[in-house]
Design a protein around this motif. Structure first.
Motif, mmCIF file in Angstrom:
data_model
loop_
_atom_site.group_PDB
_atom_site.id
_atom_site.type_symbol
_atom_site.label_atom_id
_atom_site.label_comp_id
_atom_site.label_asym_id
_atom_site.label_seq_id
_atom_site.Cartn_x
_atom_site.Cartn_y
_atom_site.Cartn_z
ATOM 1 N N ILE A 143 -7.686 -12.067 -4.956
ATOM 2 C CA ILE A 143 -8.076 -10.929 -5.797
ATOM 3 C C ILE A 143 -7.123 -9.796 -5.443
ATOM 4 O O ILE A 143 -6.954 -9.479 -4.257
ATOM 5 N N ALA A 144 -6.505 -9.198 -6.474
ATOM 6 C CA ALA A 144 -5.597 -8.067 -6.224
ATOM 7 C C ALA A 144 -6.411 -6.887 -5.695
ATOM 8 O O ALA A 144 -7.561 -6.694 -6.085
ATOM 9 N N GLN A 145 -5.808 -6.114 -4.804
ATOM 10 C CA GLN A 145 -6.471 -4.927 -4.246
ATOM 11 C C GLN A 145 -6.999 -4.028 -5.371
ATOM 12 O O GLN A 145 -8.083 -3.466 -5.271
ATOM 13 N N SER A 146 -6.229 -3.941 -6.467
ATOM 14 C CA SER A 146 -6.608 -3.060 -7.586
ATOM 15 C C SER A 146 -7.836 -3.585 -8.340
ATOM 16 O O SER A 146 -8.447 -2.862 -9.124
ATOM 17 N N LYS A 147 -8.190 -4.846 -8.096
ATOM 18 C CA LYS A 147 -9.375 -5.412 -8.769
ATOM 19 C C LYS A 147 -10.575 -5.480 -7.833
ATOM 20 O O LYS A 147 -11.598 -6.079 -8.146
ATOM 21 N N PHE A 148 -10.406 -4.875 -6.662
ATOM 22 C CA PHE A 148 -11.472 -4.851 -5.666
ATOM 23 C C PHE A 148 -11.986 -3.415 -5.578
ATOM 24 O O PHE A 148 -11.299 -2.530 -5.063
ATOM 25 N N ASN A 149 -13.168 -3.179 -6.132
ATOM 26 C CA ASN A 149 -13.689 -1.820 -6.244
ATOM 27 C C ASN A 149 -14.848 -1.578 -5.292
ATOM 28 O O ASN A 149 -15.821 -2.336 -5.299
#
Ligand code: GLN
Length: 235
Positions: A143-149
């Motif tokens: 999972i990309a960091q930007s998709k981890f909220n």
């Protein structure tokens, strides 16, 4: 806290993080839930007395405890080695695993935890749910960091899930089930972690820890534990 002001009884200040139903939520401005009732019952079996509850975001509870703003954490907090390095825990009082929560009727939901790869996932900051997603999926690049909220609490994360800004929310199973009862969401998969919740106390508060463990034992040996559980986990 942890003083009586000469009154003879020792008072303790409890802290929690509302937004984690049914363990702790706000109802008409008041903090209520399983943890609230359980800690009250436990403390009623000790020489201590509870002062008013203070609320924080989950990730601020350990600092608040260490800075003496509160004397005990009652926040469905999982006992783990990392946390045990900085605070102490009472004996366990509840067990949980992690759940993958998705919108009801979502197309091709993940059928297992690993199926979260490539999806947009929400968690509450500082939780075991956050660390399992981070370790298993973000660090290995699934999972990309930007998709981890990350969110201050799970109510906000579930709101974003319902609003289609997330594909999934990862959180403790009992709380996931409560959201299923209340929102248009469903559990797509679970991930076994075998977590156990304990009340958090300062490392120098051994008398309090011992009193809470004794109080908890009495609550569990009698019918009080089941009473409180049935009230908050009914249906
Ligand atoms: N049990 C989880 C943890 O300890 C979540 C607790 C919470 O969000 N209140 O990290």
């Amino acid at each position: 806290g942890l003083g009586g002001g000469g009154s003879g009884s020792m008072t303790i200040v409890p802290g929690t993080a509302p937004g984690f139903p049914p363990f702790e939520t706000k109802q008409g401005g008041e903090i209520v839930g399983f943890d609230i009732d359980l800690l009250s019952a436990v403390v009623s079996n000790t020489d201590y007395e509870l002062e008013s509850w203070k609320d924080f975001e989950f990730s601020s509870l350990t600092p608040a405890l260490k800075n003496d703003k509160i004397d005990v954490i009652a926040a469905a907090m999982t006992i783990n080695e990392k946390r045990d390095e900085s605070i102490d825990f009472t004996n366990p009082y509840y067990s949980a695993d992690q759940a993958v929560l998705v919108r009801k009727g979502a197309s091709s939901p993940p059928s297992e935890f690993a199926g979260l790869a490539g999806r947009t996932v929400g968690v509450q900051e500082g939780t075991t749910g956050a660390s399992v997603v981070e370790k298993q999926l973000v660090k290995p690049g699934k999972i990309a960091q930007s998709k981890f909220n990350t969110y201050g609490n799970y109510v906000l994360a579930v709101e974003d899930l319902v609003n289609r800004n997330l594909d999934a929310v990862v959180l403790d199973t009992p709380v996931a089930r409560t959201f299923v009862d209340r929102r248009a969401v469903t559990i797509a998969a679970t991930y076994e972690t075998g977590e156990k919740y304990g009340f958090g106390v300062r490392t120098d508060a051994d008398d309090l820890t011992k009193a809470l463990n004794d109080g908890l034992k009495q609550v569990r040996n009698g019918s009080k534990y089941e009473e409180i559980r049935d009230e908050w986990f009914a249906g």
